[in-house]
Design a protein around this motif. Structure first.
Motif: not given
Length: 905
Positions: A191-192, A213-220, A237-239
């Protein structure tokens, strides 16, 4: 299909909880090895390194950790990882799996930051251009706004490959996107965030460019909140979320991990496997199996293209029952509404549900406009039925059904069609078919194929012009087989129903009631190899107007196959004995019992020579394959034997090495002849392509061939089988070549030295390019000098193609033309439009139908016929990912155009 929506939203409704056990964090970093060593572990073990982003700077062991370990879930959106103390600047916190005790600092997964399409000038420009080009003529407002299209562009760009790169393939066949869920269990969650804080060791708040981020998963998202007591995750907010199976964007998401409940608002999604994209105003997940959605819109078109979209005010999906339903569903195409239903029910997995299928319609000259509305009825897991009511504007109503069944040993189907009253003929018409295949054991099987039609013109007048039969008989048969190594036993019954009105009497085949074949074979690997075979047959031939008979055929044979790397020699000796018991003889004085015994001797020998040579800087292999085949069969009088299943093989290169020029067992030729032949090849060993193959051969006869198809029983085949007195056969030459993987030719010619005429000829050119680019050109010539009026000749050209012409438009067609009769035998021409979201086809076909005899005094009058040209117009439109209407043209194209393949095959 609306069930695709389930596959899109389901992964977004659960998430992984990355909390670790408290003991895991009682650790310190070794200065020499840079490993994290947990203080309470007596037997440390290392875990594999995981690819990740830049590791954080070493931090002191944390004494505060969230309680309880939640089981990891593989479905998005991802949840907050283990909680750290508030940080004044962006940091990356790596959370290892809870089972580890000795840890190497894993590197966070490197995933590029999601770049909104609006910030990319090229992407934004592309979306606006598609918007202008695609929506300037519409009755309805666009299904997706320009801003939504830009977000969908962004989501599609998150995958390693463009989801629409293979969009021309059949729906469901793309296999480019494979999830890596197993890796998610091994990789930590990174997590950042610009800011983070923990409240009472229970609530974690993250804000400012939150990345997970984890393996192929990425979220913002802009912000994330996690309550470890209620196990609730909120994203605001802009998920943005993406993995190998899904990419989505939402304004907000609320997920309750303990109860598997979730709420998402204003969600855009891209599902790459179909591919599919769409929007839902609200998504509600009640539990693991049940979810429902409000104001759903989706399409399989590429972002920027809105040629079609389907809308529903409410959508419910029940995973436990495998069923979905939609309220107020309607379809728009090219900006215009084309279909509406207040309620729809559909399957969301492989389980079948009863309901109406896409309608089928078309137009033919004899039946007029026809419309069919099939209904699928799921009776049981192992059997079902499709009811096919159909209406013909010129003929009336018809009811059809296709019943299928499956058991542990059998599978089959029953097809029925019934028209209670043909408005033209004022009578009922029907057809039926029963097909069954049973495997009793690995060696024993049985097959059943029964077919019947009410009249000879049924297919011509009520059949589809796409599947109009080019055969003269409807065949029914049943057989049972026992097969193992060296043994083949078959019992069979066959019947033929004539549907060609020009055939009668001896032109109608015999029924086999029944036929029993027993073939035995064994090879002995002695000093001299020895192969023995025994062919046995018992068959009863039945006919309404001709002589009937029982035939017993017995043929043992012995061969000595001797072979080396470059030569072979196979002497063979056979003895064929046949007995006949005849009944229903129309001619008096003929014997009712006939026997025939014929010895057969042959020797087949040849060489195989090859060498390498250089041509155009390539190494090629050149072969020479000379071959001799000697055959001796004494003359035996067979005039008292009727012709039950015997005719003459057509003469080409391969037929020169047969032991009998007659098919069937009612005639065995007399022969004292030798076949001389030579084949040469040029092969490219790098590709395996046969650059050139040339074969030439001729038979030299040492005596006349007196055995013919003539005899004491009259037959129309007698005219094409006179006594042959020539000393040699026509010279046969065949040549084929594969210049490359796109161009191939095949040709052959026969020259008769006695008449100095070309008696056979053929030539074909096969051109292929990219998928969907096929051109075939062919010509066939056959001269029969025994029929002076040339009614038995063939002079025919054949051209077929499928080729792109402009901007996803293709032309498709075939033309078979008889130069002897100066008429088109069969032909169709059409257009096809295909892009990533829909496909449209329309063809017009003309073919010969309603065959009539024009000269019934000729012994071969069945060849002197003409037909009435019949036309039909058909079209098909398919919305990819949804459904299609009209005729299924793929199977017709496969049969008509050599080299054509169904999309996705």
């Amino acid at each position: 299909m609306l069930r695709r929506l389930f596959l899109v939203f389901l992964p977004s409704l659960t998430a992984s909880n990355g909390h670790a056990d408290t003991s895991v964090w009682a650790c310190q970093q070794d200065k020499d090895t840079n490993e994290w060593v947990c203080l309470d572990d007596a037997s440390p073990a290392a875990i594999p390194e995981a690819a990740a982003s830049t590791p954080p700077k070493p931090i002191a062991p944390l004494t505060v950790a969230p309680p309880a370990v939640a089981p990891p879930l593989s479905l998005p959106p991802p949840v907050a990882p283990a909680v750290a103390a508030p940080l004044p600047a962006p940091v990356a916190v790596a959370v290892p799996p809870p089972t580890a005790r000795v840890l190497k600092v894993p590197e966070p997964v490197v995933r590029p930051a999601i770049k909104p399409c609006a910030s990319d000038p090229q992407c934004s420009a592309d979306s606006r251009e598609d918007d202008v080009q695609g929506w300037h003529i519409r009755l309805l407002d666009p299904a997706f706004s320009v801003q939504q299209e830009q977000v969908l562009h962004t989501l599609a760009a998150q995958f390693p490959r463009d989801p629409w790169a293979n969009c021309m393939a059949a729906v469901g066949t793309q296999k480019n996107f494979t999830p890596v869920e197993r890796l998610r269990e091994r990789f930590p969650m990174d997590v950042k965030a610009n800011y983070s804080e923990i409240l009472d060791n229970e609530i974690g708040n993250y804000s400012g460019e939150v990345e997970m981020n984890r393996a192929d998963q990425h979220a913002q998202s802009h912000a994330a909140n996690y309550d470890s007591v209620s196990e609730t995750l909120d994203l605001h907010g802009d998920v943005y979320y993406s993995d190998d199976e899904l990419a989505l964007h939402s304004d907000s998401a609320n997920i309750k991990l303990a109860t598997d409940q979730a709420k998402l608002r204003d969600t855009l999604f891209v599902y790459p496997a179909t591919p599919l994209r769409g929007y839902a105003e609200a998504v509600y997940r009640d539990d693991k199996s049940l979810s429902h959605y409000q104001n759903v819109t989706y399409t399989s078109c590429r972002p920027g293209n809105q040629d079609w979209a389907i809308h529903a005010s409410e959508l419910k999906l029940n995973k436990f029952k495998g069923k979905g339903s939609a309220k107020h569903a309607w379809l728009e195409f090219k900006g215009a509404p084309v279909f509406y239903s207040p309620y729809l029910s559909f399957p969301i997995d492989n389980r079948r549900l009863s309901g109406f299928l896409a309608p089928v319609f078309g137009n033919t000259q004899t039946g007029g406009f026809h419309l069919s509305t099939p209904y699928y009825w799921n009776l049981a897991p192992n059997y079902d039925v499709i009811l096919k009511p159909k209406y013909f504007s010129k003929r009336g109503y018809m009811l059809g059904s296709d019943f299928r069944y499956l058991t542990e040993t059998s599978r089959g189907k029953v097809l029925l069609e019934y028209m209670p009253n043909d408005e033209v003929l004022s009578r009922a018409r029907y057809q039926g078919s029963i097909k069954n295949s049973t495997q009793f054991s690995p060696n024993i099987s049985a097959n059943l194929d029964l077919n019947y039609v009410s009249d000879k013109n049924y297919f011509a007048e009520l059949g589809n012009a796409l599947n109009f039969p080019n055969f003269s008989f409807v065949k029914s048969q049943a057989d049972i087989n026992y097969i193992r190594e060296g043994v083949a036993l078959t019992a069979r019954a066959e019947n033929y129903q004539t549907i060609d009105p020009t055939l009668s009497g001896s032109q109608i085949p015999y029924r086999r009631l029944p036929q029993i074949n027993l073939n035995l074979a064994h090879s002995f690997n002695a000093v001299v190899p020895l192969d023995v075979q025994l062919e046995n047959e018992s068959v009863y031939f039945q006919h309404d107007s001709l002589v009937n008979g029982q035939r017993f055929n017995f043929k043992p044979s012995v061969s000595f196959p001797m072979q080396t790397a470059s030569a072979y020699l196979t002497p063979k000796v056979s003895l064929q004995h046949t007995d006949y018991v005849l009944t229903n003889q129309a001619t008096a004085g003929l014997s009712k019992e006939v026997s025939r015994t014929v010895p057969i001797m042959s020797a087949d020998t040849g060489l195989f020579l090859e060498k390498n040579f250089q041509f155009a800087d390539k190494t090629l292999v050149h072969t020479l394959e000379p071959r001799l085949f000697y055959l001796y069969i004494p003359k035996v009088n067979q005039n008292q034997i009727p012709l039950f299943d015997t005719s003459v093989y057509d003469f080409w290169y391969s037929s020169m090495f047969r032991e009998n020029r007659f098919s069937g067992s009612d005639r065995i030729q007399d022969a004292n002849q030798v076949t001389t032949a030579l084949t040469t090849r040029v092969v490219d060993p790098a590709t395996g392509l046969e650059r050139l193959k040339l074969s030439i051969g001729e038979i030299f006869y040492f005596r006349n061939r007196d055995v013919t198809l003539c005899g004491d029983y009259p037959s129309v085949l007698c005219a094409v089988s006179p006594v042959e007195t020539q000393s040699s056969s026509p010279l046969v030459t065949e040549m084929s070549s594969q210049f490359n993987r796109h161009v191939a030719i095949d040709s052959g010619i026969q020259w008769d030295p006695h008449s100095n005429k070309i008696v056979r000829g053929k030539a074909t050119i096969h051109l292929t390019g990219e998928p969907g680019e096929v051109i075939n050109l062919g010509y066939l010539y056959r001269l029969n000098p025994l029929i002076p009026n040339r009614s038995n000749d063939i002079t025919q050209s054949d051209m077929s193609f499928h080729w792109p012409i402009y901007s996803n438009w293709s032309m498709v067609g075939r033309w078979q033309y008889s130069w002897l009769y100066n008429s088109t035998q069969d032909g169709f021409i059409g257009l096809e439009k295909e892009n990533c979201c829909w496909r449209f086809r329309i063809i017009g076909r003309q073919y010969l139908n309603s065959i009539n005899v024009i000269n019934n005094t000729d012994v071969l009058s069945n060849n002197t016929v003409e037909g009435t040209a019949t036309t039909g117009i058909f079209f098909q439109i398919e919305l990819k990912g949804l459904t299609g209407v009209g005729e299924q043209l793929d199977d017709f194209f496969v049969k008509s155009i050599y080299g054509y393949r169904k999309p996705g095959k």
